[in-house]
Design an enzyme around this catalytic site. Structure first.
Site, PDB file in Angstrom:
ATOM      1  N   GLU A   1     -28.839  54.135 -10.793  1.00 44.78           N
ATOM      2  CA  GLU A   1     -29.946  54.964 -11.623  1.00 44.78           C
ATOM      3  C   GLU A   1     -31.245  54.695 -11.000  1.00 44.78           C
ATOM      4  O   GLU A   1     -31.630  55.360 -10.165  1.00 44.78           O
ATOM      5  CB  GLU A   1     -29.572  54.557 -13.043  1.00 44.78           C
ATOM      6  CG  GLU A   1     -30.521  55.184 -13.774  1.00 44.78           C
ATOM      7  CD  GLU A   1     -29.968  55.617 -15.230  1.00 44.78           C
ATOM      8  OE1 GLU A   1     -28.885  55.087 -15.286  1.00 44.78           O
ATOM      9  OE2 GLU A   1     -30.536  56.292 -15.972  1.00 44.78           O
TER      10      GLU A   1
ATOM     11  N   GLU B   1     -31.073  45.696 -21.524  1.00 40.81           N
ATOM     12  CA  GLU B   1     -31.227  46.858 -21.939  1.00 40.81           C
ATOM     13  C   GLU B   1     -30.856  47.225 -23.427  1.00 40.81           C
ATOM     14  O   GLU B   1     -31.796  47.929 -24.094  1.00 40.81           O
ATOM     15  CB  GLU B   1     -30.360  47.902 -21.090  1.00 40.81           C
ATOM     16  CG  GLU B   1     -30.409  49.322 -21.187  1.00 40.81           C
ATOM     17  CD  GLU B   1     -29.338  50.136 -20.071  1.00 40.81           C
ATOM     18  OE1 GLU B   1     -28.689  49.706 -19.663  1.00 40.81           O
ATOM     19  OE2 GLU B   1     -29.575  51.548 -20.379  1.00 40.81           O
TER      20      GLU B   1
HETATM   21  C1  BGC Z   1     -31.836  55.088 -18.714  1.00 40.82           C
HETATM   22  C2  BGC Z   1     -32.846  54.813 -19.367  1.00 40.82           C
HETATM   23  C3  BGC Z   1     -33.382  56.170 -19.866  1.00 40.82           C
HETATM   24  C4  BGC Z   1     -32.345  56.794 -20.666  1.00 40.82           C
HETATM   25  C5  BGC Z   1     -32.652  58.069 -21.152  1.00 40.82           C
HETATM   26  C6  BGC Z   1     -30.655  55.682 -19.176  1.00 40.82           C
HETATM   27  O1  BGC Z   1     -29.657  55.899 -18.414  1.00 40.82           O
HETATM   28  O2  BGC Z   1     -31.368  53.830 -18.223  1.00 40.82           O
HETATM   29  O3  BGC Z   1     -33.730  53.497 -19.755  1.00 40.82           O
HETATM   30  O4  BGC Z   1     -34.840  56.121 -20.562  1.00 40.82           O
HETATM   31  O5  BGC Z   1     -31.051  56.998 -19.746  1.00 40.82           O
HETATM   32  O6  BGC Z   1     -32.162  58.230 -22.396  1.00 40.82           O
END
Ligand code: BGC
Length: 752
Positions: free
Chosen positions: A360, A625
Site C-alpha cells: 500500500e 491502524e
Molecule cells: C489505508 C488508509 C486509507 C484507507 C481509505 C486503507 O487501505 O491504509 O489508511 O485512508 O484505506 O479508506
C-alpha cells in the site's frame, strides 16, 4: 525548467507488464571525461523515471536514497541539484545505477497492486555543469556516448525488496580508468510523456538515513537468525558478511513475532525480502539501494557458509528538521507521543504515506490531513506539505473531484478508491493548507490551494443541490468502533467545513466578494445539515462521539448542543473513545474547549481497551491502524492491519496545543510576532508534570508546568523576547506572575 541533456535508458530484459511479479535488472551507466583544470564549481542536475544512485570518482554524489522522490511523473519530473565541486579533478568519471522505484515498480493496494504505474522502463537524465577559474563553463550530459551495462542488482522494488548477486558486481564503475569495453552504448529515448521538458526543482529535503538501530540477535538455529531492532520503523537492514562464494543470504522483515516467529501476513503481497549472494571475496557488506521496508524484526536466512556481523537497521525518511518535543510525568503517554512520532518518521517518505510495510504505502489524503497539525509540531513540514498540496493538485479530476490518494497511481483498477470524492479525504487540501497557514503564516499556500477547493465545492454544489451529500462510496469515520457514524452526516459536515475554510482563505487573501459567496454556501449547507441531521430531541440522527465532534468543530452545532450529547455518548461507552480516523483528532481538544479537560486527561492516560495506552501496554512502538489491531482476547486482527499507521496518533497536537498550550495566534499566524498560550492542566493528577518545546522562526518556545503538593500549578514559558504572548488559563486563578524578557512564570490555582 529546461535541461539540455538527453534521456537515456538501457534494456536489461524484456519490458515487464503490469502484472509481472518482478522487474528487470538495474541498468548501470557510466562516462569518463577529462577537464583541462579542476573546476571551481561543479553542479550535477538529475531526474529519473525510477530512482537512482549517482557516483563520481568512486564516491556517492550525496547521501540520498530513493531520489528523485515521488510525484505524479506523468505531470512533472522532479529535478535534483547537487553541488559536486569537491568530487571533481581533471580526470573524472560519473556512474549512475537505477531502480524501479515508484515509477516502474509496484504501487497500489490490495486489489490494485500493479507495476508500471508511470512507465514500463526506467530512464534517467543528468547534466553536469563545470565552471572554471577563467570563467568558462563546460557541460557534460547524458546521451548515447554514455556506456551501459547490467550489474549486481538483478531486481528491485519498493514492496518486494531487492535481489543482489555480488558475483556480478561491476566494481567501481565510476572510476576514470574503469575498463568498460564490454559495455554497450546507452540508448537515447524520446521521453514518454509530452511534457518531457517539464522538470520541477525539488523543494523538499531528500530521503536520508536518519537513525541507525543495532540488531539484537534473539534466536538462531545455524541457518535462521532472528533480529530485533527494538522499534517498528521504515528502513533497510545492513550487514557485513564473510563466507563462501555463492552463499545466499535472505532478509525478511516483519512488524511482529508470533510464537517467536516472524509474522508477515499483514504485508499482503509485499514480499519485503532482500537477497544477497556472496562473491566470497573478503568481508562484504550489503545494503539494498532501491527499497525500504516497515518492520521491527528481521529474519536472516543463510544458505551456504557465511558469518554475519554488524547487523543494523538504517532508518530512512525525508530529512525534515525536528521542530518540537513533548514529555510528561506519565510514561505511557510519553510512549504514545513517541509512537506517533515514529509513525511520522516511518511514513514521511517523499509523500506522507498511510503505512510503510504492506502492499500500500500510498499518499492517502485523510490519513495525513488528520495528522498534519501533529506533524507540523513535530517537524518543520513547511516545504513537505507544500509539495504534497501540489501532489494533490495534480490529482484533481476534470469534474472537480479530488481523489483520495496523491500522487495518483495510473494503472490497474485503482479507480475503485481513487476516483470519487470521499469526505475527509477530498477536502484534505483545505484542512492541510489552513493548518499550514496557521503554523507557517504563508498566504501563498492558501492562494495556491483555493482554486482546487473552489472546483471541489462547485462539484458538490452540482451533485448535491439540496446541500446534503449522500456519502455514497465514502469511508466515513474510518475504523471507528461501535455503530458507524452516518456517511451522509460526515460527508455533509465536511462539505460545510470546506466551504467555511474557503471563506476563511478568501478572507485572508482579501477576496471579499468570493468570501461572501463561500459564507453563504456554508450557511446554506449548515441549514440543510441541521434540518436533516439535528432531531427535535436535541440529538444528531447519528448519535456518535464523532458526529458531535465533527459537527461542533465545523461550526454546525453550538457548545451547548454538543456538550451534553458528547458527554452522554462517552458515558454510554464507559468513558472510552469510539472515534475513528476523522473524529479522533477533535476528541481531546473539544473536551478541553467544553470545560471537560479532566475527561481528556482520563482518555489520554487510559490503559484499557480501547485507547492509545492499550497499544502501549501491549508493546506497541508505533501507532496501530485499528484500536484493536491486537487485543489480548482476540489476538492479531486479520485482513487489513498495519501496526504503523499514524492517523490515530493525531492526539499529538493536543499534547502541544492543549497540554502545553503552545499555539499560533490566528490574528498573526506563523508565530512571527505573536502567539497564544492556552494550557489546560490535569486537575485529576494523572499527569502532574509536562514540558516541551516548539521551534518558531525567532527561536525556541519552551514550556514546563507542574502540580505542586499544595495543589497549585507552576507554569514556566520561555519565548523569544520579540514575541507577544497572549496567556489564558481556563478554569485557573492566577496567584502570581513574573514576566521578564520572554521568561514567564505563573503560579495558579484551580478556580473554586
Ligand atoms: C489505508 C488508509 C486509507 C484507507 C481509505 C486503507 O487501505 O491504509 O489508511 O485512508 O484505506 O479508506
Amino acid at each position: 525548467m529546461l535541461l539540455q541533456s538527453k534521456w537515456i535508458t538501457y534494456k536489461t530484459g524484456e519490458y515487464k507488464d503490469l502484472n509481472a511479479k518482478y522487474g528487470n535488472p538495474s541498468p548501470y551507466f557510466r562516462k569518463s571525461f577529462t577537464c583541462a583544470q579542476k573546476p571551481v564549481k561543479a553542479t550535477l542536475q538529475m531526474s529519473a523515471l525510477g530512482v537512482y544512485m549517482a557516483y563520481i570518482n568512486g564516491a556517492t554524489v550525496a547521501e540520498d536514497y530513493l531520489s528523485p522522490g515521488w510525484v505524479d511523473y506523468a505531470k512533472k519530473l522532479p529535478l535534483v541539484t547537487y553541488d559536486v565541486t569537491e568530487l571533481l579533478n581533471t580526470k573524472n568519471a560519473i556512474g549512475i545505477v537505477l531502480g524501479d522505484g515508484w515509477a516502474v515498480g509496484h504501487l497500489g493496494s490490495k486489489y490494485t497492486f500493479k507495476r508500471n504505474n508511470y512507465s514500463d522502463r526506467i530512464e534517467v537524465t543528468a547534466s553536469l555543469t563545470m565552471e572554471y577559474a577563467d570563467g568558462t563553463v563546460e557541460t557534460l550530459s547524458t546521451d548515447s556516448t554514455w556506456k551501459a551495462s547490467t550489474g549486481e542488482i538483478l531486481r528491485s522494488d519498493l514492496y518486494m525488496g531487492e535481489y543482489v548477486d555480488h558475483r556480478l558486481s561491476p566494481g567501481d564503475f565510476s572510476a576514470y580508468d574503469y575498463d568498460d569495453t564490454g559495455w554497450d552504448a546507452a540508448e537515447e529515448v524520446v521521453f514518454k510523456f509530452s511534457r518531457n521538458l517539464y522538470l520541477e526543482a525539488v523543494q523538499i529535503p531528500p530521503i536520508r538515513v536518519m537513525h541507525r538501530l543495532e540488531g539484537r540477535l534473539i534466536a538462531e538455529d545455524g541457518t535462521h537468525y532472528l533480529y530485533d531492532f527494538g522499534q517498528n520503523m521504515a528502513g533497510v537492514v545492513r550487514f557485513s558478511v564473510k563466507g563462501t562464494r555463492g552463499t545466499v543470504v535472505t532478509v525478511r522483515h516483519g512488524e511482529l513475532l508470533v510464537d517467536g516467529k516472524l509474522y508477515t501476513e499483514n504485508l499482503r503481497q509485499a514480499e519485503a525480502t532482500d537477497t544477497y549472494i556472496l562473491s566470497g571475496e573478503g568481508t562484504e557488506s550489503f545494503r539494498p539501494l532501491f527499497t525500504y521496508h516497515g518492520y521491527r524484526y528481521a529474519e536472516v536466512t543463510v544458505e551456504g557458509e557465511a558469518e554475519l556481523s554488524d547487523v543494523l537497521t538504517e532508518v530512512m525518511y525525508t530529512d525534515l528538521p525536528v521542530a518540537g518535543e513533548f514529555r510528561c510525568s506519565d510514561a505511557i503517554v510519553n510512549r504514545v507521543y513517541e509512537n506517533a512520532l515514529w509513525g511520522q518518521r516511518s511514513n514521511f517518505m517523499s509523500v506522507p504515506t498511510d503505512c510503510p510495510q504492506r502492499d500500500e504505502r500510498l499518499g492517502w489524503t485523510a490519513d495525513t490531513q488528520i495528522f498534519s497539525q501533529s506533524a507540523m509540531y513535530n517537524m518543520d513540514c513547511n516545504a513537505f506539505y507544500r509539495k504534497y498540496l501540489a501532489d494533490i493538485r495534480d490529482t484533481q479530476l476534470g469534474n472537480g473531484v479530488i481523489p483520495c490518494v496523491a500522487p495518483m497511481p495510473h494503472v490497474g483498477s485503482f479507480a475503485y478508491t481513487g476516483r470519487e470524492a470521499a469526505a475527509g479525504w477530498s477536502e484534505a487540501p483545505a484542512v492541510i493548507a489552513y493548518c499550514h497557514y496557521q503554523m507557517y503564516g504563508d498566504k501563498t499556500v492558501l492562494r495556491d490551494t483555493l482554486p482546487m477547493i473552489r472546483r471541489l465545492l462547485e462539484y458538490y454544489a452540482k451533485e448535491s443541490p439540496d446541500g446534503i451529500r449522500t456519502g455514497e462510496g465514502a469511508y466515513g469515520d474510518w475504523l471507528s468502533l461501535g455503530t458507524p457514524t452516518d456517511h451522509a452526516l460526515v460527508s455533509t459536515a465536511y462539505y460545510a467545513y470546506a466551504a467555511r475554510l474557503a471563506a476563511e482563505f478568501c478572507h485572508v487573501l482579501g477576496y471579499g466578494e468570493e468570501q461572501t459567496e463561500f459564507e453563504a454556501l456554508f450557511a446554506f449547507v449548515k441549514t440543510a445539515f441541521r434540518k436533516c441531521f439535528w432531531s427535535e430531541e436535541g440529538r444528531l440522527t447519528s448519535d456518535t462521539q464523532s458526529a458531535y465532534l465533527l459537527s461542533y468543530q465545523f461550526g454546525l452545532l453550538t457548545k451547548e448542543e454538543t456538550k451534553s450529547n458528547l458527554l452522554r455518548t462517552l458515558a454510554e461507552a464507559t468513558n472510552k473513545l469510539t472515534t475513528g480516523f476523522l473524529g479522533v483528532k477533535y476528541l481531546l481538544p473539544t473536551l478541553c474547549e467544553l470545560g471537560e479537560c479532566d475527561l481528556a486527561y482520563a482518555l489520554i492516560t487510559n490503559r484499557e481497551y480501547p485507547g492509545w495506552g492499550y497499544s502501549v501496554m501491549n508493546g506497541a512502538t508505533t501507532i496501530w491502524e485499528h484500536w484493536d489491531s491486537y487485543t489480548v482476547e482476540n489476538g492479531i486482527r486479520g485482513g487489513m492491519n498495519s501496526f504503523n499507521h499514524y492517523s490515530l496518533g493525531s492526539c499529538t497536537e493536543w499534547m502541544y496545543a492543549y497540554c502545553l498550550g503552545i499555539r499560533p495566534d490566528p490574528s498573526d499566524p506563523g508565530f512571527r510576532t505573536k502567539m497564544l498560550m492556552r494550557p489546560y492542566f490535569d486537575r485529576t493528577q494523572r499527569i502532574t508534570f509536562a514540558c516541551g518545546y516548539y521551534t518558531i522562526p525567532a527561536g525556541r518556545v519552551s514550556v514546563e508546568w507542574e502540580r505542586k503538593p499544595d495543589g497549585c500549578y507552576l507554569y514556566h514559558a520561555d519565548v523569544p523576547a520579540c514575541i507577544e504572548v497572549d496567556f489564558s488559563f481556563e478554569g485557573m486563578k492566577i496567584l502570581s506572575k513574573i514576566a521578564k524578557d520572554g521568561h514567564y512564570t505563573y503560579l495558579l490555582r484551580e478556580e473554586q
